[in-house]
Write a protein that holds these residues in place. Sequence first.
Motif, PDB file in Angstrom:
ATOM      1  N   ALA A  44       0.827  -1.207   0.000  1.00 35.40           N
ATOM      2  CA  ALA A  44       0.000   0.000   0.000  1.00 35.40           C
ATOM      3  C   ALA A  44       0.860   1.256   0.000  1.00 35.40           C
ATOM      4  CB  ALA A  44      -0.915   0.014   1.216  1.00 35.40           C
ATOM      5  N   ARG A  45       0.309   2.295  -0.613  1.00 33.82           N
ATOM      6  CA  ARG A  45       0.953   3.611  -0.626  1.00 33.82           C
ATOM      7  C   ARG A  45       0.421   4.411   0.563  1.00 33.82           C
ATOM      8  NH1 ARG A  45      -1.272   4.811  -6.434  1.00 33.82           N
ATOM      9  NH2 ARG A  45      -2.706   3.224  -5.699  1.00 33.82           N
ATOM     10  N   VAL A  46       1.097   4.317   1.692  1.00 31.98           N
ATOM     11  CA  VAL A  46       0.704   5.040   2.895  1.00 31.98           C
ATOM     12  C   VAL A  46       1.304   6.436   2.797  1.00 31.98           C
ATOM     13  CG1 VAL A  46       0.811   5.083   5.414  1.00 31.98           C
ATOM     14  CG2 VAL A  46       0.614   2.899   4.201  1.00 31.98           C
ATOM     15  N   GLU A  47       0.442   7.452   2.884  1.00 31.44           N
ATOM     16  CA  GLU A  47       0.930   8.826   2.707  1.00 31.44           C
ATOM     17  C   GLU A  47       0.265   9.769   3.691  1.00 31.44           C
ATOM     18  OE1 GLU A  47      -0.077   9.971  -1.316  1.00 31.44           O
ATOM     19  OE2 GLU A  47      -2.172   9.542  -1.012  1.00 31.44           O
ATOM     20  N   PHE A  48       1.068  10.670   4.259  1.00 32.06           N
ATOM     21  CA  PHE A  48       0.574  11.659   5.203  1.00 32.06           C
ATOM     22  C   PHE A  48       1.251  12.987   4.934  1.00 32.06           C
ATOM     23  CE2 PHE A  48       0.760   7.589   7.577  1.00 32.06           C
ATOM     24  CZ  PHE A  48      -0.600   7.372   7.667  1.00 32.06           C
ATOM     25  N   ILE A  49       0.506  14.068   5.085  1.00 36.25           N
ATOM     26  CA  ILE A  49       1.114  15.393   4.975  1.00 36.25           C
ATOM     27  C   ILE A  49       1.908  15.690   6.243  1.00 36.25           C
ATOM     28  CG2 ILE A  49       0.585  17.866   4.942  1.00 36.25           C
ATOM     29  CD1 ILE A  49      -1.526  17.289   2.880  1.00 36.25           C
ATOM     30  N   ASP A  50       1.345  15.374   7.395  1.00 36.67           N
ATOM     31  CA  ASP A  50       2.041  15.500   8.673  1.00 36.67           C
ATOM     32  C   ASP A  50       1.423  14.476   9.615  1.00 36.67           C
ATOM     33  OD1 ASP A  50      -0.398  16.512   9.470  1.00 36.67           O
ATOM     34  OD2 ASP A  50       0.303  18.534   9.798  1.00 36.67           O
ATOM     35  N   GLY A  51       1.817  14.492  10.865  1.00 37.15           N
ATOM     36  CA  GLY A  51       1.306  13.496  11.794  1.00 37.15           C
ATOM     37  C   GLY A  51       2.066  12.195  11.659  1.00 37.15           C
ATOM     38  N   ALA A  52       1.472  11.123  12.136  1.00 38.06           N
ATOM     39  CA  ALA A  52       2.110   9.818  12.116  1.00 38.06           C
ATOM     40  C   ALA A  52       1.072   8.748  11.807  1.00 38.06           C
ATOM     41  CB  ALA A  52       2.756   9.538  13.472  1.00 38.06           C
ATOM     42  N   ALA A  53       1.553   7.594  11.383  1.00 39.29           N
ATOM     43  CA  ALA A  53       0.655   6.470  11.144  1.00 39.29           C
ATOM     44  C   ALA A  53       0.234   5.875  12.477  1.00 39.29           C
ATOM     45  CB  ALA A  53       1.347   5.405  10.292  1.00 39.29           C
ATOM     46  N   GLY A  54      -1.033   5.554  12.580  1.00 35.29           N
ATOM     47  CA  GLY A  54      -1.564   4.888  13.762  1.00 35.29           C
ATOM     48  C   GLY A  54      -2.416   3.712  13.333  1.00 35.29           C
ATOM     49  N   ILE A  55      -2.559   2.737  14.211  1.00 30.88           N
ATOM     50  CA  ILE A  55      -3.425   1.596  13.951  1.00 30.88           C
ATOM     51  C   ILE A  55      -4.551   1.634  14.979  1.00 30.88           C
ATOM     52  CG2 ILE A  55      -3.619  -0.911  13.834  1.00 30.88           C
ATOM     53  CD1 ILE A  55      -0.615  -0.982  13.156  1.00 30.88           C
ATOM     54  N   SER A  56      -5.784   1.695  14.480  1.00 28.44           N
ATOM     55  CA  SER A  56      -6.972   1.695  15.325  1.00 28.44           C
ATOM     56  C   SER A  56      -7.806   0.470  14.986  1.00 28.44           C
ATOM     57  CB  SER A  56      -7.805   2.957  15.077  1.00 28.44           C
ATOM     58  OG  SER A  56      -7.044   4.121  15.287  1.00 28.44           O
ATOM     59  N   ILE A  57      -8.736   0.135  15.851  1.00 31.33           N
ATOM     60  CA  ILE A  57      -9.689  -0.939  15.599  1.00 31.33           C
ATOM     61  C   ILE A  57     -11.070  -0.297  15.475  1.00 31.33           C
ATOM     62  CG2 ILE A  57     -10.699  -3.085  16.449  1.00 31.33           C
ATOM     63  CD1 ILE A  57      -7.691  -3.290  15.797  1.00 31.33           C
ATOM     64  N   PHE A  58     -11.764  -0.593  14.368  1.00 33.77           N
ATOM     65  CA  PHE A  58     -13.124  -0.107  14.147  1.00 33.77           C
ATOM     66  C   PHE A  58     -14.070  -1.306  14.231  1.00 33.77           C
ATOM     67  CE2 PHE A  58     -12.498   3.857  11.213  1.00 33.77           C
ATOM     68  CZ  PHE A  58     -11.521   4.351  12.050  1.00 33.77           C
ATOM     69  N   GLU A  59     -15.223  -1.110  14.846  1.00 35.73           N
ATOM     70  CA  GLU A  59     -16.270  -2.124  14.874  1.00 35.73           C
ATOM     71  C   GLU A  59     -17.524  -1.489  14.293  1.00 35.73           C
ATOM     72  OE1 GLU A  59     -18.101  -5.504  17.826  1.00 35.73           O
ATOM     73  OE2 GLU A  59     -17.235  -3.709  18.714  1.00 35.73           O
ATOM     74  N   ALA A  60     -17.812  -1.806  13.036  1.00 37.18           N
ATOM     75  CA  ALA A  60     -18.928  -1.203  12.309  1.00 37.18           C
ATOM     76  C   ALA A  60     -20.122  -2.145  12.280  1.00 37.18           C
ATOM     77  CB  ALA A  60     -18.499  -0.875  10.878  1.00 37.18           C
ATOM     78  N   GLN A  61     -21.312  -1.568  12.339  1.00 41.29           N
ATOM     79  CA  GLN A  61     -22.521  -2.370  12.217  1.00 41.29           C
ATOM     80  C   GLN A  61     -22.668  -2.856  10.786  1.00 41.29           C
ATOM     81  OE1 GLN A  61     -25.943  -0.240  13.643  1.00 41.29           O
ATOM     82  NE2 GLN A  61     -25.047   0.102  15.641  1.00 41.29           N
ATOM     83  N   CYS A  62     -23.070  -4.109  10.645  1.00 44.14           N
ATOM     84  CA  CYS A  62     -23.292  -4.663   9.313  1.00 44.14           C
ATOM     85  C   CYS A  62     -24.524  -4.014   8.696  1.00 44.14           C
ATOM     86  CB  CYS A  62     -23.471  -6.178   9.386  1.00 44.14           C
ATOM     87  SG  CYS A  62     -21.944  -7.017   9.860  1.00 44.14           S
ATOM     88  N   ARG A  63     -24.479  -3.850   7.392  1.00 47.34           N
ATOM     89  CA  ARG A  63     -25.586  -3.251   6.643  1.00 47.34           C
ATOM     90  C   ARG A  63     -26.117  -4.266   5.654  1.00 47.34           C
ATOM     91  NH1 ARG A  63     -24.772   2.508   7.232  1.00 47.34           N
ATOM     92  NH2 ARG A  63     -23.271   2.683   8.915  1.00 47.34           N
ATOM     93  N   ALA A  64     -27.342  -4.050   5.217  1.00 45.92           N
ATOM     94  CA  ALA A  64     -27.974  -4.942   4.239  1.00 45.92           C
ATOM     95  C   ALA A  64     -28.079  -4.231   2.899  1.00 45.92           C
ATOM     96  CB  ALA A  64     -29.365  -5.349   4.724  1.00 45.92           C
ATOM     97  N   LEU A  65     -28.071  -5.023   1.834  1.00 46.35           N
ATOM     98  CA  LEU A  65     -28.297  -4.508   0.483  1.00 46.35           C
ATOM     99  C   LEU A  65     -29.760  -4.701   0.126  1.00 46.35           C
ATOM    100  CD1 LEU A  65     -25.153  -5.904  -1.347  1.00 46.35           C
ATOM    101  CD2 LEU A  65     -25.507  -3.584  -0.487  1.00 46.35           C
ATOM    102  N   PRO A  66     -30.359  -3.831  -0.643  1.00 50.77           N
ATOM    103  CA  PRO A  66     -29.766  -2.586  -1.129  1.00 50.77           C
ATOM    104  C   PRO A  66     -29.556  -1.590   0.015  1.00 50.77           C
ATOM    105  CG  PRO A  66     -32.081  -2.677  -1.727  1.00 50.77           C
ATOM    106  CD  PRO A  66     -31.750  -3.986  -1.073  1.00 50.77           C
TER     107      PRO A  66
END
Length: 162
Positions: A44-66
């Motif tokens: 991957a092309r990881v790019e930042f103007i400033d700051g630093a890379a961080g690793i977070s954990i996201f827990e998203a609710q599942c969605r239905a189609l449509p």
Amino acid sequence: MTDELILEPLTASAFAPYGDVLDASGEPDKLINAGFCARFHNRARVEFIDGAAGISIFEAQCRALPYALTLLERHPEGSQAFIPMSQDPFAVIVAQDDHGKPAHPRAFITAPGQGVNYLRGVWHGVLLPLSGTGLFAVVDRIGDGANLEEYILPAPLMVRAP
């Protein structure tokens, strides 16, 4: 903008204008750990103007189609990678930039083992797990300043299965 998006398979070539597909496809770059681990290097092309890379954990609710998509967002200060912590599919919606507004949206569906890395400034939809846990490791910019722009669509886009 169209009022409907049909999910298409996520491929590296189709997704290239928006970012990188994260997977272990093709031959590994090298074997490590005494030959017991294949390394697929620098995916991957990881790019930042400033700051630093961080690793977070996201827990998203599942969605239905449509799914009625009403919001796109982008991060002008840094790229953002979503790495699923399960083998479950998720929808990936991206759009080109047209003078500060999203245009020509596309919708993709991941295969098991695929994640994505959105390039800095790329318009994208919200996190859309379709089944499973909705648990993701996210690599993005951690730092001061605003790194989020949101665009409310004038009319919802219906995201549908193929």
